[in-house]
Design a protein around this motif. Sequence first.
Motif, mmCIF file in Angstrom:
data_model
loop_
_atom_site.group_PDB
_atom_site.id
_atom_site.type_symbol
_atom_site.label_atom_id
_atom_site.label_comp_id
_atom_site.label_asym_id
_atom_site.label_seq_id
_atom_site.Cartn_x
_atom_site.Cartn_y
_atom_site.Cartn_z
ATOM 1 N N UNK A 70 0.861 -1.184 0.000
ATOM 2 C CA UNK A 70 0.000 0.000 0.000
ATOM 3 C C UNK A 70 0.898 1.235 0.000
ATOM 4 N N UNK A 71 0.659 2.153 -1.016
ATOM 5 C CA UNK A 71 1.440 3.390 -1.109
ATOM 6 C C UNK A 71 0.491 4.557 -0.897
ATOM 7 N N UNK A 72 0.872 5.426 0.023
ATOM 8 C CA UNK A 72 0.086 6.627 0.301
ATOM 9 C C UNK A 72 0.863 7.852 -0.179
ATOM 10 N N UNK A 73 0.104 8.830 -0.738
ATOM 11 C CA UNK A 73 0.777 10.060 -1.128
ATOM 12 C C UNK A 73 0.892 10.989 0.066
ATOM 13 N N UNK A 74 1.326 12.203 -0.187
ATOM 14 C CA UNK A 74 1.529 13.144 0.919
ATOM 15 C C UNK A 74 0.237 13.471 1.638
ATOM 16 N N UNK A 75 -0.917 13.334 0.942
ATOM 17 C CA UNK A 75 -2.205 13.604 1.577
ATOM 18 C C UNK A 75 -2.818 12.326 2.157
#
Length: 468
Positions: free
Chosen positions: A92-97
């Motif tokens: 799972x990759x999350x962006x800055x938000x």
Amino acid sequence: MSKKKRISLFRYWTTRYLITLCIGLLVIGVVSSFWITYSETQKRLDIMRLMAGEISDRIVESQGKLKMDPFLFRILDRRQESLRLNYKPFLLILDAQKRPKVIAPGPVPVELARVAVQIVDSNDNATQVKLERGDELLFVKKSIQANQQHVGWVILFTHQKDITRSTTEFQLLFIMLGSLGLLGWLVIYLLTKKLAQPIKDVADAAKQIVMGNYEIHLEKNSREDEIYELIHSFKEMADRLRQLELMRTELLAGVTHELKTPVTSISGLVQAVKDDIVTGEEAKEFLEICTKETTRLQKMVEDLLDFNTFAVGDIRTRRESQNMGDLVQEITHQWRIGQEEERLELRVEKPIHEITTVTDPMRIQQILYNLLNNAAQAIPGEGRIEVSLSETPQEILIEVTDNGKGIPEEEQSFIFDRFYRGEEKKQIVRGLGLGLSFSRMIAQSLGGNLLLTKTSTEGSTFTLILRK
């Protein structure tokens, strides 16, 4: 009262050793299982950190944006193949938000996305999370940096239950524990059997002794010191019992003979006087002989009574301060006067200074009289008896030395036994063989001891030891 059922030593200890071994291996197995699970967990977390670090380095473009290419899935596949993993982490990759960008494999569950946000917001070092439905997950998180700025997170998840599916370590553990258990049982079986056999032999030999058979045969070549000592001591005890049995038989015959002889003599002499077979001076002589025989018979009975009293430790003493030089001089003088023969020379040696102690003079006289009588009996013709008095810082020593034939080596260990008389003495001296045994018991009751300190064909020396 009911008796407990007895089992053999071999079965008793083998069973208990086996139970102890099983319990020990079970404890080792449980502890090892926990350790394997912990080690496997740490290894999996380390691999996931390595994978998360590699993905975080490759997912950023030159402009600092996240690059969502299919190569991410190939990284997971290559690492799974190269490390031979039987599981594939959930990526799972999350962006800055904190919005999900890449999910592999499959769509992201809503609850997992919410948990991922909680994970990145948390500042602790936790590596485990539990979902509402009960699943336990392991995770690692890695911050994505680009141009000194934070642009997102890489999070890898795996199910905790997947760890237990890796059975290789557990198989090896069970094989090892099973082998140790089998080896331990075999060792216990052989050692217990080897230990039980000599004990069984000794028990069988003891049964033979109870039945009166003292001719026992035991293997004395044991390499174990304790087993050797057990067998050697038991064999010595059996030999000693055989000797005591022979002595008891001889004693019965000897006491019967010793008591019967004066009784028969007295009976015959009295009957002769009664029937007027002898009269006048001859009758008086017969009565005098009867008196002597009666006195000797009375002395034997007194010795037997004293033996019973001494055997139970009831030796009464009256202690008083004594000048040992004067006491020894007086006792030897009285004994010399009582001797009818003049064939013996008696010498007394004592130091010039006084030696005093608190003791019972009557008991000292009994001991010295016995030693002097034995010394006189050991000298067949003319001879010499020496009595010497000396002292050490802790003890007073009275030595009685004769120049007789000495005591044979095979008889030396028995001379202080009750009713024992040497082979040669049996033919010469009549008595019950209690003198030395009585003397040693008296000496011990005074806090000392009586020892045979020297013997040879040139004579013997007995030493009376008294504590100061």
